[in-house]
Design a protein around this motif. Structure first.
Motif, PDB file in Angstrom:
ATOM      1  N   ASN A   2     -16.746  15.932  -9.528  1.00  0.00           N
ATOM      2  CA  ASN A   2     -16.803  16.059  -8.082  1.00  0.00           C
ATOM      3  C   ASN A   2     -15.805  15.081  -7.468  1.00  0.00           C
ATOM      4  O   ASN A   2     -15.898  13.878  -7.650  1.00  0.00           O
ATOM      5  CB  ASN A   2     -18.230  15.724  -7.627  1.00  0.00           C
ATOM      6  N   THR A   3     -14.845  15.607  -6.763  1.00  0.00           N
ATOM      7  CA  THR A   3     -13.803  14.732  -6.215  1.00  0.00           C
ATOM      8  C   THR A   3     -14.024  14.458  -4.734  1.00  0.00           C
ATOM      9  O   THR A   3     -13.100  14.446  -3.946  1.00  0.00           O
ATOM     10  CB  THR A   3     -12.428  15.341  -6.430  1.00  0.00           C
ATOM     11  N   THR A   4     -15.267  14.270  -4.372  1.00  0.00           N
ATOM     12  CA  THR A   4     -15.571  13.954  -2.976  1.00  0.00           C
ATOM     13  C   THR A   4     -14.824  12.699  -2.543  1.00  0.00           C
ATOM     14  O   THR A   4     -14.829  11.696  -3.228  1.00  0.00           O
ATOM     15  CB  THR A   4     -17.087  13.703  -2.812  1.00  0.00           C
ATOM     16  N   PHE A   5     -14.192  12.801  -1.427  1.00  0.00           N
ATOM     17  CA  PHE A   5     -13.385  11.671  -0.966  1.00  0.00           C
ATOM     18  C   PHE A   5     -13.485  11.657   0.552  1.00  0.00           C
ATOM     19  O   PHE A   5     -12.633  12.158   1.272  1.00  0.00           O
ATOM     20  CB  PHE A   5     -11.950  11.858  -1.425  1.00  0.00           C
ATOM     21  N   THR A   6     -14.593  11.161   1.032  1.00  0.00           N
ATOM     22  CA  THR A   6     -14.939  11.309   2.442  1.00  0.00           C
ATOM     23  C   THR A   6     -14.725  10.011   3.199  1.00  0.00           C
ATOM     24  O   THR A   6     -15.646   9.252   3.449  1.00  0.00           O
ATOM     25  CB  THR A   6     -16.405  11.746   2.577  1.00  0.00           C
ATOM     26  N   ILE A   7     -13.496   9.777   3.530  1.00  0.00           N
ATOM     27  CA  ILE A   7     -13.188   8.592   4.315  1.00  0.00           C
ATOM     28  C   ILE A   7     -13.125   8.997   5.785  1.00  0.00           C
ATOM     29  O   ILE A   7     -12.491   9.988   6.128  1.00  0.00           O
ATOM     30  CB  ILE A   7     -11.844   7.996   3.892  1.00  0.00           C
ATOM     31  N   PRO A   8     -13.791   8.259   6.650  1.00  0.00           N
ATOM     32  CA  PRO A   8     -13.751   8.592   8.077  1.00  0.00           C
ATOM     33  C   PRO A   8     -12.315   8.659   8.572  1.00  0.00           C
ATOM     34  O   PRO A   8     -11.425   7.972   8.070  1.00  0.00           O
ATOM     35  CB  PRO A   8     -14.513   7.433   8.718  1.00  0.00           C
ATOM     36  N   THR A  11     -10.646   5.420   9.693  1.00  0.00           N
ATOM     37  CA  THR A  11     -10.348   4.565   8.543  1.00  0.00           C
ATOM     38  C   THR A  11      -9.153   5.083   7.764  1.00  0.00           C
ATOM     39  O   THR A  11      -8.282   4.322   7.351  1.00  0.00           O
ATOM     40  CB  THR A  11     -11.579   4.501   7.617  1.00  0.00           C
ATOM     41  N   ILE A  15      -5.657   3.189   6.800  1.00  0.00           N
ATOM     42  CA  ILE A  15      -5.136   3.076   5.441  1.00  0.00           C
ATOM     43  C   ILE A  15      -3.753   3.703   5.349  1.00  0.00           C
ATOM     44  O   ILE A  15      -2.829   3.146   4.740  1.00  0.00           O
ATOM     45  CB  ILE A  15      -6.102   3.751   4.441  1.00  0.00           C
ATOM     46  N   PHE A  18      -1.281   1.469   6.836  1.00  0.00           N
ATOM     47  CA  PHE A  18      -1.043   0.304   5.980  1.00  0.00           C
ATOM     48  C   PHE A  18      -0.141   0.672   4.805  1.00  0.00           C
ATOM     49  O   PHE A  18       0.821  -0.034   4.494  1.00  0.00           O
ATOM     50  CB  PHE A  18      -2.380  -0.238   5.482  1.00  0.00           C
ATOM     51  N   CYS A  19      -0.450   1.830   4.186  1.00  0.00           N
ATOM     52  CA  CYS A  19       0.365   2.246   3.038  1.00  0.00           C
ATOM     53  C   CYS A  19       1.795   2.540   3.480  1.00  0.00           C
ATOM     54  O   CYS A  19       2.750   2.218   2.773  1.00  0.00           O
ATOM     55  CB  CYS A  19      -0.251   3.476   2.375  1.00  0.00           C
TER      56      CYS A  19
ATOM     57  N   VAL B 355     -12.416  -1.664   4.897  1.00  0.00           N
ATOM     58  CA  VAL B 355     -12.198  -0.622   5.898  1.00  0.00           C
ATOM     59  C   VAL B 355     -12.944   0.657   5.550  1.00  0.00           C
ATOM     60  O   VAL B 355     -13.067   1.549   6.374  1.00  0.00           O
ATOM     61  CB  VAL B 355     -10.692  -0.319   6.066  1.00  0.00           C
ATOM     62  N   PHE B 356     -13.411   0.753   4.328  1.00  0.00           N
ATOM     63  CA  PHE B 356     -14.240   1.891   3.958  1.00  0.00           C
ATOM     64  C   PHE B 356     -15.117   1.491   2.774  1.00  0.00           C
ATOM     65  O   PHE B 356     -14.668   0.815   1.857  1.00  0.00           O
ATOM     66  CB  PHE B 356     -13.382   3.096   3.554  1.00  0.00           C
ATOM     67  N   SER B 359     -18.610   6.733  -1.063  1.00  0.00           N
ATOM     68  CA  SER B 359     -18.274   7.495  -2.263  1.00  0.00           C
ATOM     69  C   SER B 359     -16.817   7.933  -2.250  1.00  0.00           C
ATOM     70  O   SER B 359     -16.346   8.551  -1.307  1.00  0.00           O
ATOM     71  CB  SER B 359     -19.176   8.729  -2.355  1.00  0.00           C
ATOM     72  N   ILE B 360     -16.128   7.566  -3.304  1.00  0.00           N
ATOM     73  CA  ILE B 360     -14.751   8.034  -3.497  1.00  0.00           C
ATOM     74  C   ILE B 360     -14.644   8.491  -4.950  1.00  0.00           C
ATOM     75  O   ILE B 360     -14.875   7.696  -5.870  1.00  0.00           O
ATOM     76  CB  ILE B 360     -13.727   6.926  -3.223  1.00  0.00           C
ATOM     77  N   PHE B 361     -14.311   9.759  -5.147  1.00  0.00           N
ATOM     78  CA  PHE B 361     -14.217  10.311  -6.502  1.00  0.00           C
ATOM     79  C   PHE B 361     -15.466   9.983  -7.325  1.00  0.00           C
ATOM     80  O   PHE B 361     -15.370   9.598  -8.486  1.00  0.00           O
ATOM     81  CB  PHE B 361     -12.974   9.781  -7.226  1.00  0.00           C
ATOM     82  N   ASP B 362     -16.597  10.105  -6.699  1.00  0.00           N
ATOM     83  CA  ASP B 362     -17.884   9.896  -7.374  1.00  0.00           C
ATOM     84  C   ASP B 362     -18.220   8.439  -7.658  1.00  0.00           C
ATOM     85  O   ASP B 362     -19.244   8.162  -8.277  1.00  0.00           O
ATOM     86  CB  ASP B 362     -17.982  10.684  -8.682  1.00  0.00           C
ATOM     87  N   LEU B 370      -8.488  -4.089   3.027  1.00  0.00           N
ATOM     88  CA  LEU B 370      -7.189  -4.556   3.496  1.00  0.00           C
ATOM     89  C   LEU B 370      -7.295  -6.061   3.682  1.00  0.00           C
ATOM     90  O   LEU B 370      -8.346  -6.568   4.082  1.00  0.00           O
ATOM     91  CB  LEU B 370      -6.806  -3.917   4.829  1.00  0.00           C
TER      92      LEU B 370
END
Lengths: 405, 443
Positions: A2-8, A11, A15, A18-19, B355-356, B359-362, B370
């Motif tokens: 599961n590649t859930t990647f739920t960043i608001p 935010t 990021i 910044f990157c 900043v966060f 869950s990221i990639f499980d 930062l």
């Protein structure tokens, strides 16, 4: 997976910004770039071969990075711990690294060689006592010169130097100029184009022109400044006895090659009208009688140095500079009031190696170019008077000319 | 290849790593946060999750997570690390690894891109008996270029306020020296003031006492040790400056004290559970070989370091600030070169914000941080005898960071450094930019 990647959203924007900033930073525009080549004194001459570049780099490391310690032969009495300590960025030195020489009050040699002469080692390893100037001994302080373009000056032929000399002021311009004639030290070989007189040879390096060539200068500096012996100069400055070499001959040759192949400073603003006028006035008031603009090299096995015209603003000769600059100390055949004309190239970059200030003339007593000019006496007195008679605007033009050298 | 392209490749590699990271490897996550895990209790659940996701090899070992109670001091860092233990064996092992890319350019000149294996460190701890324990830390730096036994000491607890420690121990000067594990920090490089001024990691053989006292929201701690000290290389080295790190290079210091006189190190620290920790430390001793074969060679010359460190957590653990400042006094002979200064000053401040988190990639409790590190070091405070002008030999640096923590004990870091460094005379500074990407994790 599961590649859930739920960043608001907010935010993720932060990021992303910044990157992006980091990526921008990673580009040439943000990584510190090299200063303009004309604004620095270090770096090799153009057109060295790969093998010559390699030797230049070895010499660069030995000169600027090799720091001597007690374990590697430093001292035990010394002036500096490395070559680079005295010549930051290959530029002029600072009063902190100014050295003192003593013991010779006339052309007849140093009477204090058995009491630590000719150079004062004013620092010492813990447990040792630095030298003191013997009471009554004449002495002078000498600020380290810039290294830049030395290889070109080494290759000026004796014939050219003799041609510039005018010991009896035959041309009546008030300026004479003589070479410093000395016998060669045992480890030196005469240059192919040497013109000896009574087994005396023209020496050209140092404030009194007491060093024959860059090997002589380098061996002396290792020995007298750092307290390091070599096969060329095995005498320990502290004990006075010959000891094992503390630096190898190959390292010394690399350092000599490094000094020989350092680039020449280039004029940074020669087409500016004020600079052009300043140069014209410089010649008009007679400064170039000693500070000769153009010299040329003779043969060199290094093609980059061979038969080149260059513009150091020196004649490599000794001149009477008057009582004000007479410290009562001398070397070789020079009189106590005689100093070798210093090259003016790189003058405007002096502050970059002297901690943001000017420390000019032989001992750094002049804190500005103007001050250095007006301290000139003797053969230069006439030019000094002419300089002082110039308008303020004309003086400014001369300074602009000198500062861009 | 332009630096932009290189950086793009690095970022792509980074992305591939993200995409292909096996889920099972997340099992390595024990609960941990930077600087003694005092940031948030919310991360405690990491260890529970991690323990429920063990790989096959983890069926043999049981993971001992870090204690994240907010009453830990920097002095606890040496034992407060994640460990693995097998069955009822009284021995636990652990360690960390860190590696990074390095691109550095000074005044337009770069030696190109390098990959660096900075450290591989192994811990072994053992409960010898009730209230008697041992810990060792063996570190391999830059592959096997340096192998150091940084810690190998036994602790005897007579009372919480009275513990005897003996062996190879880390002198408690500042906070970083004892709390230096790579995965704890969101920066690849260690602080300059902690490594080039104070000589982290500084270990010495010796003995001493330590203890803690708890009072409501307050924790007080002390450490006091007598150890071997530095040697003459402090002022006789090829760096051409006074350097405590050079003075610890003598490998014989683990069996012979160069000066023959003990060096003392003492630290007092206080933490308020809601405010943070403040530490004050001092280290002092004679560094020179002043006597040999009964013959006095020189006067006794001392080196004294004072350090103040602090750390605090705000915004429910989402903002973390830590730093330390150090002042060093060295008795340098008046007749020696002023190249070697008799006073030094430096410090750093790290400000890290989350900043966060989520869950990221499980990785259920991942964090994106930062931050920025501000550093200043003056290697030679003083004035020239000849001119009364300032002796420079100083630097400042600013280093932003972007760190991804899939778990609390693992970090991927992207750093940029911008630095100005002046020589002794204060000539125009060498300007350096550096870009680094790296990983660091406990195991």
């Amino acid at each position: 997976m599961n590649t859930t990647f739920t960043i608001p959203h907010v935010t993720s924007n932060v990021i992303a910004m910044f990157c992006a900033a980091i990526l921008l930073i990673g580009c040439d525009a943000i990584l510190p770039s090299a200063p303009n080549d004309a604004d620095v004194l270090d770096g090799p001459v153009d057109a060295l071969s790969s093998a010559q570049h390699a030797q230049f780099l070895r010499g660069d490391v030995a000169f600027n990075d090799d720091v001597f310690t007690a374990a590697t032969g430093l001292g035990p009495i010394f002036v500096a711990t490395s070559c680079g300590s005295c010549h930051a960025g290959d530029g002029k030195g600072h009063p902190f690294t100014t050295l003192t020489r003593f013991g010779q009050g006339d052309e007849n040699g140093n009477a204090y060689l058995d009491r630590g002469g000719p150079q004062l080692q004013n620092r010492a390893l813990p447990g040792y006592t630095p030298e003191q100037i013997p009471g009554g001994a004449p002495f002078t302080k000498l600020t380290p010169p810039a290294n830049t373009g030395l290889g070109f000056m080494e290759l000026v032929s004796d014939a050219d130097i003799i041609a510039m000399s005018d010991e009896n002021d035959a041309d009546g311009d008030g300026v004479s100029g003589v070479p410093n004639w000395r016998p060669l030290v045992s480890y030196l070989s005469a240059h192919q184009n040497s013109i000896p007189t009574n087994e005396q040879y023209i020496h050209r390096f140092g404030k009194k022109a007491a060093a024959y060539n860059l090997l002589h200068q380098t061996v002396n500096a290792y020995n007298q400044d750092i307290g390091i012996t070599s096969i060329f100069e095995p005498k320990d400055v502290y004990s006075g006895v010959n000891i094992e070499p503390e630096v190898s001959a190959s390292v010394i040759h690399d350092v000599v090659f490094y000094l020989q192949t350092l680039k020449v400073p280039v004029e940074r603003n020669p087409n500016d009208e004020a600079v052009k006028n300043g140069k014209r006035l410089f010649i008009q008031i007679g400064c170039d009688n000693c500070h000769k603009q153009t010299l040329k090299t003779a043969y060199s096995p290094v093609a980059a140095l061979r038969n080149k015209e260059f513009h150091p603003y020196t004649d490599l000769l000794l001149h009477d500079m008057g009582k004000g600059l007479d410290d009562g100390y001398t070397e070789g055949s020079a009189k106590t009031y005689e100093w070798r004309t210093p090259a003016l190239w790189g003058l405007g970059l002096s502050q970059n190696s002297q901690g943001g200030e000017y420390f000019l003339l032989h001992d750094g007593r002049a804190k500005s170019i103007t001050s250095a000019i007006v301290m000139h006496g003797g053969e230069a007195a006439m030019s000094t008077q002419k300089f002082q008679a110039l308008t303020e605007a004309e003086k400014r033009d001369i300074l602009k000319f000198l500062e861009q050298l | 290849m332009s630096k932009c392209k290189i950086l793009t490749i690095v970022c792509l590699c980074n992305a591939i790593v993200f995409m292909q990271w096996p889920n099972a490897t997340a099992a390595g996550a024990a609960d941990f946060t930077q600087a003694n895990s005092t940031r948030s209790d919310s991360t405690r659940s990491d260890s529970t999750q991690a323990n429920s996701m063990q790989t096959d090899s983890a069926q043999i070992f049981k993971r001992i997570p870090v204690d994240t109670a907010p009453d830990k001091l920097n002095m606890d860092a040496v034992y407060n690390r994640p460990f693995l233990t097998a069955g009822v064996l009284p021995v636990a092992i652990g360690g960390y690894v860190e590696a990074n890319t390095n691109y550095r350019q000074t005044n337009g000149i770069s030696e190109g891109t390098s990959f660096q294996a900075r450290r591989f460190t192994l811990f072994v701890s053992s409960t010898i008996a009730s209230r008697i324990k041992l810990l060792t830390e063996l570190e391999f730096e830059d592959g096997t270029r340096e192998i150091n036994l940084e810690f190998a000491a036994v602790d005897f607890e007579f009372h919480p306020l009275l513990n005897l420690r003996g062996g190879i121990l880390m002198n408690p000067i500042g906070a970083f020296n004892q709390n230096h594990d790579g995965p704890k920090w969101d920066f690849i490089d260690r602080p300059l003031s902690a490594t080039t001024l104070l000589p982290a990691t500084l270990s010495n053989v010796g003995f001493g006492l330590h203890g803690k006292h708890y009072q409501h929201n307050w924790v007080l701690g002390y450490e006091a040790y007598l150890t071997n000290g530095f040697d003459d290389k402090i002022i006789s080295n090829t760096l051409n400056r006074t350097s405590l790190p050079e003075g610890k290079m003598n490998p014989a210091r683990f069996e012979e004290n160069a000066s023959g006189l003990p060096m003392y190190t003492a630290k007092f620290a206080v933490r308020h559970r809601q405010i943070g920790e403040l530490g004050l430390s001092v280290m002092s001793g004679v560094y020179n070989k002043w006597k040999s074969d009964g013959i006095v060679l020189d006067k006794k010359r001392s080196v004294t370091a004072l350090a103040l460190d602090f750390n605090t957590t705000m915004l429910s653990g989402d903002l973390y600030i830590t730093g330390e400042v150090a002042k060093i006094f060295i008795d340098v002979p008046d007749t020696y070169s002023q190249t070697f200064g008799s006073e030094q000053l430096g410090g750093f401040v790290d400000i890290i914000g989350t900043v966060f988190k989520g869950s990221i990639f499980d990785w259920e409790n991942a964090r994106l941080n930062l931050g920025v590190r501000l550093e200043y070091v003056d290697y030679n405070q003083g004035t020239f005898n000849e001119t009364n002008g300032n002796i420079a030999d100083d630097l400042w640096s600013i280093m932003p960071t972007f760190a991804f923590r899939p778990t609390a004990t693992t970090v991927l870091r992207l750093n940029y450094r911008y630095q100005h460094q002046r020589d002794l005379l204060g000539n125009p500074p060498a300007k350096t930019g550096a870009i680094q990407f790296g990983i660091s994790t406990y195991f």
